[in-house]
Design a protein around this motif. Structure first.
Motif, PDB file in Angstrom:
ATOM      1  N   GLY A 233      29.933  -7.975  -9.496  1.00 46.65           N
ATOM      2  CA  GLY A 233      30.282  -8.647 -10.587  1.00 46.65           C
ATOM      3  C   GLY A 233      29.275  -9.733 -11.077  1.00 46.65           C
ATOM      4  O   GLY A 233      29.876 -10.867 -11.659  1.00 46.65           O
ATOM      5  N   ALA A 234      28.022  -9.616 -10.548  1.00 48.40           N
ATOM      6  CA  ALA A 234      26.999 -10.687 -10.848  1.00 48.40           C
ATOM      7  C   ALA A 234      25.992  -9.954 -11.569  1.00 48.40           C
ATOM      8  O   ALA A 234      26.062  -8.785 -11.859  1.00 48.40           O
ATOM      9  N   THR A 235      25.013 -10.654 -12.233  1.00 52.63           N
ATOM     10  CA  THR A 235      23.953 -10.383 -12.992  1.00 52.63           C
ATOM     11  C   THR A 235      22.668 -10.753 -12.555  1.00 52.63           C
ATOM     12  O   THR A 235      22.596 -11.420 -11.530  1.00 52.63           O
ATOM     13  N   HIS A 236      21.591  -9.882 -12.766  1.00 54.50           N
ATOM     14  CA  HIS A 236      20.361 -10.270 -12.412  1.00 54.50           C
ATOM     15  C   HIS A 236      20.185 -11.759 -12.702  1.00 54.50           C
ATOM     16  O   HIS A 236      19.405 -12.390 -11.751  1.00 54.50           O
ATOM     17  N   ARG A 237      20.394 -12.163 -13.879  1.00 48.84           N
ATOM     18  CA  ARG A 237      20.083 -13.768 -13.892  1.00 48.84           C
ATOM     19  C   ARG A 237      20.773 -14.595 -12.972  1.00 48.84           C
ATOM     20  O   ARG A 237      20.343 -15.734 -12.558  1.00 48.84           O
ATOM     21  N   GLU A 238      21.874 -14.409 -12.572  1.00 47.84           N
ATOM     22  CA  GLU A 238      22.688 -15.166 -11.759  1.00 47.84           C
ATOM     23  C   GLU A 238      22.116 -15.105 -10.300  1.00 47.84           C
ATOM     24  O   GLU A 238      21.915 -16.096  -9.584  1.00 47.84           O
ATOM     25  N   SER A 239      21.806 -13.794  -9.661  1.00 51.01           N
ATOM     26  CA  SER A 239      21.683 -13.613  -8.445  1.00 51.01           C
ATOM     27  C   SER A 239      20.434 -12.985  -7.917  1.00 51.01           C
ATOM     28  O   SER A 239      20.027 -12.982  -6.846  1.00 51.01           O
ATOM     29  N   TYR A 240      19.532 -12.424  -9.034  1.00 50.55           N
ATOM     30  CA  TYR A 240      18.361 -11.815  -8.443  1.00 50.55           C
ATOM     31  C   TYR A 240      17.442 -12.989  -7.776  1.00 50.55           C
ATOM     32  O   TYR A 240      16.921 -12.386  -6.956  1.00 50.55           O
ATOM     33  N   ARG A 241      17.186 -13.971  -8.160  1.00 48.43           N
ATOM     34  CA  ARG A 241      16.327 -14.838  -7.459  1.00 48.43           C
ATOM     35  C   ARG A 241      16.566 -14.845  -5.899  1.00 48.43           C
ATOM     36  O   ARG A 241      15.630 -14.949  -5.168  1.00 48.43           O
ATOM     37  N   ASP A 242      17.924 -15.143  -5.551  1.00 52.01           N
ATOM     38  CA  ASP A 242      18.226 -15.157  -4.397  1.00 52.01           C
ATOM     39  C   ASP A 242      17.918 -13.786  -3.438  1.00 52.01           C
ATOM     40  O   ASP A 242      17.479 -13.716  -2.474  1.00 52.01           O
ATOM     41  N   ILE A 243      18.016 -12.763  -4.025  1.00 49.65           N
ATOM     42  CA  ILE A 243      17.691 -11.463  -3.612  1.00 49.65           C
ATOM     43  C   ILE A 243      16.237 -11.464  -3.414  1.00 49.65           C
ATOM     44  O   ILE A 243      15.724 -10.654  -2.378  1.00 49.65           O
ATOM     45  N   VAL A 244      15.464 -11.754  -4.235  1.00 50.27           N
ATOM     46  CA  VAL A 244      13.980 -11.818  -4.191  1.00 50.27           C
ATOM     47  C   VAL A 244      13.576 -12.680  -2.719  1.00 50.27           C
ATOM     48  O   VAL A 244      12.870 -12.201  -2.086  1.00 50.27           O
ATOM     49  N   MET A 245      14.145 -13.682  -2.652  1.00 49.42           N
ATOM     50  CA  MET A 245      13.828 -14.543  -1.470  1.00 49.42           C
ATOM     51  C   MET A 245      14.356 -13.812   0.053  1.00 49.42           C
ATOM     52  O   MET A 245      13.505 -13.843   0.899  1.00 49.42           O
ATOM     53  N   VAL A 246      15.421 -13.373  -0.065  1.00 50.25           N
ATOM     54  CA  VAL A 246      16.041 -12.816   1.318  1.00 50.25           C
ATOM     55  C   VAL A 246      15.329 -11.512   1.462  1.00 50.25           C
ATOM     56  O   VAL A 246      15.351 -11.101   2.679  1.00 50.25           O
ATOM     57  N   GLY A 247      15.220 -10.653   0.404  1.00 49.23           N
ATOM     58  CA  GLY A 247      14.912  -9.198   0.468  1.00 49.23           C
ATOM     59  C   GLY A 247      13.495  -8.918   0.462  1.00 49.23           C
ATOM     60  O   GLY A 247      13.030  -7.710   0.862  1.00 49.23           O
ATOM     61  N   ILE A 248      12.691  -9.956  -0.317  1.00 51.61           N
ATOM     62  CA  ILE A 248      11.519  -9.621  -0.882  1.00 51.61           C
ATOM     63  C   ILE A 248      10.423 -10.441  -0.025  1.00 51.61           C
ATOM     64  O   ILE A 248       9.654 -10.134   0.900  1.00 51.61           O
ATOM     65  N   VAL A 249      10.680 -11.836  -0.220  1.00 48.28           N
ATOM     66  CA  VAL A 249       9.624 -12.769   0.391  1.00 48.28           C
ATOM     67  C   VAL A 249       9.942 -12.841   1.978  1.00 48.28           C
ATOM     68  O   VAL A 249       8.978 -12.877   2.533  1.00 48.28           O
ATOM     69  N   GLY A 250      11.129 -12.856   2.402  1.00 46.81           N
ATOM     70  CA  GLY A 250      11.370 -12.875   3.969  1.00 46.81           C
ATOM     71  C   GLY A 250      10.761 -11.531   4.627  1.00 46.81           C
ATOM     72  O   GLY A 250      10.048 -11.585   5.654  1.00 46.81           O
ATOM     73  N   ALA A 251      10.873 -10.340   3.993  1.00 47.67           N
ATOM     74  CA  ALA A 251      10.272  -9.222   4.531  1.00 47.67           C
ATOM     75  C   ALA A 251       8.815  -9.418   4.166  1.00 47.67           C
ATOM     76  O   ALA A 251       7.918  -8.795   5.112  1.00 47.67           O
ATOM     77  N   MET A 252       8.071  -9.883   3.329  1.00 47.01           N
ATOM     78  CA  MET A 252       6.687 -10.087   3.034  1.00 47.01           C
ATOM     79  C   MET A 252       6.203 -10.832   4.312  1.00 47.01           C
ATOM     80  O   MET A 252       5.068 -10.706   4.808  1.00 47.01           O
ATOM     81  N   VAL A 253       6.811 -11.849   4.490  1.00 42.55           N
ATOM     82  CA  VAL A 253       6.341 -12.885   5.731  1.00 42.55           C
ATOM     83  C   VAL A 253       6.357 -12.094   6.995  1.00 42.55           C
ATOM     84  O   VAL A 253       5.585 -12.436   8.038  1.00 42.55           O
ATOM     85  N   ALA A 254       7.410 -11.233   7.210  1.00 40.63           N
ATOM     86  CA  ALA A 254       7.468 -10.694   8.414  1.00 40.63           C
ATOM     87  C   ALA A 254       6.319  -9.599   8.468  1.00 40.63           C
ATOM     88  O   ALA A 254       5.703  -8.961   9.473  1.00 40.63           O
ATOM     89  N   LEU A 255       6.007  -8.836   7.188  1.00 39.97           N
ATOM     90  CA  LEU A 255       5.066  -7.816   7.384  1.00 39.97           C
ATOM     91  C   LEU A 255       3.636  -8.409   7.698  1.00 39.97           C
ATOM     92  O   LEU A 255       3.022  -7.927   8.375  1.00 39.97           O
ATOM     93  N   VAL A 256       3.455  -9.698   7.021  1.00 37.92           N
ATOM     94  CA  VAL A 256       2.101 -10.379   7.176  1.00 37.92           C
ATOM     95  C   VAL A 256       1.975 -10.686   8.787  1.00 37.92           C
ATOM     96  O   VAL A 256       0.860 -10.321   9.382  1.00 37.92           O
ATOM     97  N   ALA A 257       3.194 -11.311   9.497  1.00 37.99           N
ATOM     98  CA  ALA A 257       3.079 -11.606  10.702  1.00 37.99           C
ATOM     99  C   ALA A 257       2.814 -10.242  11.430  1.00 37.99           C
ATOM    100  O   ALA A 257       2.219 -10.358  12.765  1.00 37.99           O
ATOM    101  N   VAL A 258       3.420  -9.075  11.291  1.00 36.46           N
ATOM    102  CA  VAL A 258       3.317  -7.823  12.159  1.00 36.46           C
ATOM    103  C   VAL A 258       1.895  -7.364  11.914  1.00 36.46           C
ATOM    104  O   VAL A 258       1.315  -7.050  13.020  1.00 36.46           O
TER     105      VAL A 258
END
Length: 484
Positions: free
Chosen positions: A449-474
């Protein structure tokens, strides 16, 4: 003109897929557009290139789609997923609501439960806990993404996800490829994601932000929404339309019974990969009747298929009497696998036609010319293709179909372990696939029951930024220390 045709075909595919058109129609049309601009024979590319590649994908991976969806549906209707999630949340309590939801999602998805099944079970429980704890509803989607769609999909060794299985035939690896690096990447994703969610939770409390308004979308509504369904089927391996079919058990099983099939997946997968299959005499696979293949090409898929089959048998044995509509549950699970498998296969067919265009040589040289060696190049190619298709599995297969043999040759020249290629490819496919048009993201937001405007920034941080940091480390550690 050939390169323009590739871009036009790709643009057409992305634009219309985002508007809810079926990939089953769009992928061959977009492939034919690319072939038309290149002056290539259209019918030959459709029936030979497109369908040949799609058929090979189905031949290799449909058993995983089938058994994964069936196992997820059995675990849902038996009440096992609800029992596991409820146990985790009860033990950790509302003071650690975010951690409880993350760990519950991680446990069931690492145990082989399909993503959309986890969504529909976790969301109501997360909603109750977040409301009671006063945590903003807008953080629910990111919390569930962290537990279900990051490290248990791409990094944790042995995960039975389709993404972790796809590189195995290309690189001759197992589900446990580069286990040390996978564990390290998992720790980075989990740690970064929990840090961000805790930061946002504390900021919301200081601002006196409560749970907020809004209601989740029911499973029935999602199943009836054709636009959501079409987007979702390329995102993951379960057709949401089947989520309402079958009948759930009246009460959940004891927690030990609920968790036992998940343990079976992990134990059998590990045993098959490291002990049983390596000890077998499978020289017969080299014969033409078996496709002239080898254990290294099929062993990884065999391990996951056997693990899921044993877990299904365990789930049925434990819960047969508790399932009020056993046949309907089995039918729904089997049916849930078909549309996602064929949709992803169609994306793979589109990629094969594009790779066959003469102009694709320009793209190939650009990708292979990226600095940083084959690991960086592989990471970029899987990232970009997963982002464009909105599908980690589709983008990963397209990249490896087109460039997998080249990466293997380059790795052999510099003494690079194929297991490292495997882990980088899988983590790379699970980063930019979470862009706004991704089917899993769109579906999860709707269910919460959420929108991109409400929740997508947090999805980016945990789903993209965190994974990118892990990918660079690997990539850095793998380049300097090798695979471990």
């Amino acid at each position: 003109m050939g390169l323009i045709g590739i871009l036009v075909g790709l643009g057409l595919l992305i634009w219309l897929a985002f508007r809810g058109w079926s990939v089953l129609l769009l992928a061959p049309i977009a492939a034919l557009v690319a072939a038309l601009f290149s002056g290539e024979p259209l019918l030959a590319h459709w029936t030979q290139t497109f369908m040949g590649s799609a058929a090979r994908f189905l031949g290799q991976f449909f058993p995983l789609f089938l058994l994964g969806a069936l196992f997820g549906k059995l675990m849902e209707d038996s009440g096992a997923v609800s029992a596991i999630a409820g146990f985790m949340m009860q033990r950790l309590g509302e003071r650690r609501a975010v951690l409880a939801v993350v760990l519950a999602g991680a446990l069931v998805t690492y145990g082989g439960v399909s993503l959309f099944v986890a969504f529909f079970v976790l969301v109501p429980m997360a909603q109750a806990m977040f409301r009671s704890a006063g945590i903003p509803r807008r953080l629910m989607p990111a919390t569930i993404v962290l537990g279900t769609s990051t490290f248990t999909m791409s990094a944790l060794p042995g995960t039975p996800s389709i993404q972790n299985a796809i590189p195995m035939p290309f690189f001759g690896t197992t589900p446990f490829a580069a286990p040390g690096l996978g564990i390290l990447a998992s720790a980075i994703m989990l740690g970064f994601g929990l840090w961000w969610l805790r930061r946002e939770e504390n900021a919301a409390r200081k601002a006196s932000e409560g749970f907020g308004e809004g209601e989740p979308l029911s499973a029935k509504r999602v199943a009836e929404d054709e636009m959501l369904r079409e987007r979702a089927t390329t995102g993951r391996e379960f057709d949401p339309a089947e989520i309402v079919h079958g009948r759930p058990a009246e009460s959940p099983p004891p927690i030990f019974w609920a968790a036992l099939p998940l343990a079976v997946v992990m134990i059998v997968n590990l045993s098959m990969s490291l002990v049983i299959l390596p000890s077998l005499d499978v020289g017969f696979l080299a014969e033409p009747r078996w496709g002239g293949t080898s254990l290294s090409a099929v062993g990884g898929v065999w391990a996951v298929v056997t693990a899921l089959a044993c877990a299904i048998a365990m789930a049925v044995a434990l819960n047969y009497r508790r399932l009020p509509a056993f046949r309907e549950t089995m039918d729904a699970g089997a049916n849930a696998s078909v549309l996602p498998a064929v949709s992803v296969a169609s994306l793979v067919g589109f990629g094969a036609v594009v790779a066959a265009m003469p102009a694709f040589g320009v793209v190939r040289e650009w990708v292979l010319g990226i600095g940083g060696g084959p690991l960086a190049s592989l990471a970029v190619s899987t990232n970009v293709l997963a982002a464009l298709t909105g599908s980690a599995s589709g983008g990963l297969t397209i990249a490896l179909d087109a460039l997998g043999s080249t990466y293997m040759a380059r790795a052999a020249n510099i003494g690079l372990d194929p297991a490292l290629l495997h882990r980088v490819a899988v983590i790379g496919s699970g980063t930019l696939d979470s862009l706004p048009h991704n089917g899993a993201v769109v579906t999860l937001l709707a269910v919460c029951g959420a929108t991109h405007r409400e929740s997508y920034r947090d999805i980016v941080m945990v789903g993209i930024v965190g994974a990118m940091v892990a990918l660079v480390a690997v990539i850095i550690l793998g380049s300097t220390l090798g695979s471990f």
